[in-house]
Design a protein around this motif. Structure first.
Motif, mmCIF file in Angstrom:
data_model
loop_
_atom_site.group_PDB
_atom_site.id
_atom_site.type_symbol
_atom_site.label_atom_id
_atom_site.label_comp_id
_atom_site.label_asym_id
_atom_site.label_seq_id
_atom_site.Cartn_x
_atom_site.Cartn_y
_atom_site.Cartn_z
ATOM 1 N N ARG A 1 0.908 9.306 -5.765
ATOM 2 C CA ARG A 1 1.312 10.686 -5.504
ATOM 3 C C ARG A 1 2.183 11.215 -6.644
ATOM 4 N N GLU A 2 3.062 10.359 -7.180
ATOM 5 C CA GLU A 2 3.889 10.761 -8.320
ATOM 6 C C GLU A 2 3.017 11.030 -9.535
ATOM 7 N N ASP A 3 2.002 10.177 -9.751
ATOM 8 C CA ASP A 3 1.086 10.378 -10.878
ATOM 9 C C ASP A 3 0.343 11.704 -10.753
ATOM 10 N N VAL A 4 -0.127 12.003 -9.555
ATOM 11 C CA VAL A 4 -0.846 13.262 -9.325
ATOM 12 C C VAL A 4 0.079 14.443 -9.575
ATOM 13 N N ARG B 1 -0.511 17.300 -12.289
ATOM 14 C CA ARG B 1 -0.574 18.701 -11.858
ATOM 15 C C ARG B 1 0.368 19.549 -12.720
ATOM 16 N N ARG B 2 1.562 19.037 -12.979
ATOM 17 C CA ARG B 2 2.516 19.777 -13.813
ATOM 18 C C ARG B 2 2.018 19.912 -15.247
ATOM 19 N N ALA B 3 1.452 18.822 -15.771
ATOM 20 C CA ALA B 3 0.935 18.862 -17.137
ATOM 21 C C ALA B 3 -0.211 19.854 -17.251
ATOM 22 N N THR B 4 -1.057 19.899 -16.251
ATOM 23 C CA THR B 4 -2.166 20.851 -16.247
ATOM 24 C C THR B 4 -1.646 22.277 -16.260
ATOM 25 N N ALA B 5 -0.595 22.535 -15.491
ATOM 26 C CA ALA B 5 -0.012 23.877 -15.458
ATOM 27 C C ALA B 5 0.550 24.256 -16.823
ATOM 28 N N VAL B 6 1.194 23.308 -17.492
ATOM 29 C CA VAL B 6 1.757 23.580 -18.826
ATOM 30 C C VAL B 6 0.644 23.885 -19.813
ATOM 31 N N PHE B 7 -0.409 23.075 -19.814
ATOM 32 C CA PHE B 7 -1.509 23.310 -20.750
ATOM 33 C C PHE B 7 -2.243 24.589 -20.427
ATOM 34 N N ALA B 8 -2.339 24.965 -19.175
ATOM 35 C CA ALA B 8 -3.013 26.207 -18.802
ATOM 36 C C ALA B 8 -2.209 27.411 -19.319
ATOM 37 N N LEU C 1 0.819 -1.207 0.000
ATOM 38 C CA LEU C 1 0.000 0.000 0.000
ATOM 39 C C LEU C 1 0.855 1.260 0.000
ATOM 40 N N ARG C 2 1.968 1.226 0.706
ATOM 41 C CA ARG C 2 2.867 2.383 0.702
ATOM 42 C C ARG C 2 3.478 2.597 -0.676
ATOM 43 N N ARG C 3 3.847 1.512 -1.365
ATOM 44 C CA ARG C 3 4.379 1.637 -2.734
ATOM 45 C C ARG C 3 3.323 2.223 -3.665
ATOM 46 N N GLU C 4 2.099 1.704 -3.562
ATOM 47 C CA GLU C 4 1.025 2.198 -4.416
ATOM 48 C C GLU C 4 0.736 3.670 -4.130
#
Length: 55
Positions: free
Chosen positions: A37-40, A44-51, A29-32
Motif C-alpha cells: 500500500r505504501e508502494d502504491v 500515485r504521488r510520483a504519477t501526479a508529479v510527472f503529470a 501478510l499484513r506487513r507485506e
C-alpha cells in the motif's frame, strides 16, 4: 500460562482458532500488504508529479 495452554490446544486441533503458524503467516501478510500500500501511494504521488510536469 493459560494463554500457552489455549494456544497448544488450538495447535493440536482441540480448540477453534488460529494456529501458531497461521498467526505468523497472517502477520507476514499484513506487513507485506502495508508495504505494498505504501508502494502504491508513492507511485500515485510520483504519477501526479510527472503529470503536472508534462502539462
Amino acid at each position: 500460562m493459560r494463554l500457552w495452554v489455549s494456544q497448544a490446544e488450538v495447535d493440536a486441533g482441540d480448540r477453534d482458532g488460529l494456529t501458531g503458524s497461521e498467526r505468523e503467516e497472517l502477520a507476514a501478510l499484513r506487513r507485506e500488504n502495508r508495504r505494498l500500500r505504501e508502494d502504491v501511494d508513492i507511485l500515485r504521488r510520483a504519477t501526479a508529479v510527472f503529470a503536472k510536469e508534462t502539462r
